[in-house]
Enzyme design. Structure first.
Site, short mmCIF file in Angstrom:
data_model
loop_
_atom_site.label_atom_id
_atom_site.label_comp_id
_atom_site.label_asym_id
_atom_site.label_seq_id
_atom_site.Cartn_x
_atom_site.Cartn_y
_atom_site.Cartn_z
N HIS A 98 44.07 7.85 55.80
CA HIS A 98 44.81 8.04 54.55
C HIS A 98 45.30 6.71 54.01
CE1 HIS A 98 47.85 8.29 57.75
NE2 HIS A 98 48.75 7.90 56.87
N HIS A 100 48.41 5.16 51.46
CA HIS A 100 49.66 5.38 50.73
C HIS A 100 49.55 4.57 49.44
CE1 HIS A 100 52.09 7.03 54.14
NE2 HIS A 100 51.18 6.37 54.82
#
Ligand SMILES: [Zn+2]
Length: 136
Positions: A98, A100
């Protein structure tokens, strides 16, 4: 597999969805540390940068750019930070790749860039260890 992001992607756990397409899901994280803080997740499970397929990484980065432009037009953001960790020693908390994305604003007083102590490494020696000029 007991992956919280896969459960969010499969809608087993509700989330606040910023953007979704066939390959990528973007959500507001449980702990929103910055106004507009968004997580960008590939829908396929990859642990980290070491195993994500190039095409999926391209999808993620394409969406990171689109959201960045969207933050500028919708929120008036003047910049973004893209943060990522691969591996426990890098601070990765969820073992599903992932990014951010932090929208940034003038005078927002967020320090997303760590202030690391200056060290006198031998740069020639380091370069010898990490050069990829002969190919990767
Ligand atoms: Zn997962």
């Amino acid at each position: 597999m007991d992956c919280v992001f896969c459960k969010i992607i499969n809608k087993e756990i509700p989330s606040l969805i910023v953007y979704e397409d066939a390959k990528v899901l973007c959500i507001i994280p449980k702990d929103m540390e910055v106004y507009g803080h968004t997580l960008i997740l590939p829908k396929k499970h990859f642990n980290d940068i070491f195993d994500i397929h190039n095409a999926d990484l391209q999808d993620i980065m394409r969406i990171a750019k689109k959201l960045s432009i969207g933050f500028r037009t919708k929120l008036g953001a003047t910049g973004v930070n893209i943060l990522h960790a691969s591996g426990k020693d890098a601070g990765q908390s969820v073992q599903h790749f992932h990014l951010h994305l932090f929208p940034r604003f003038k005078d927002d007083n967020i320090n997303a860039w760590p202030q690391l102590p200056k060290k006198n490494f031998n740069k020639e020696e380091v370069l010898h260890g990490i050069t990829f000029m002969d190919g990767i």
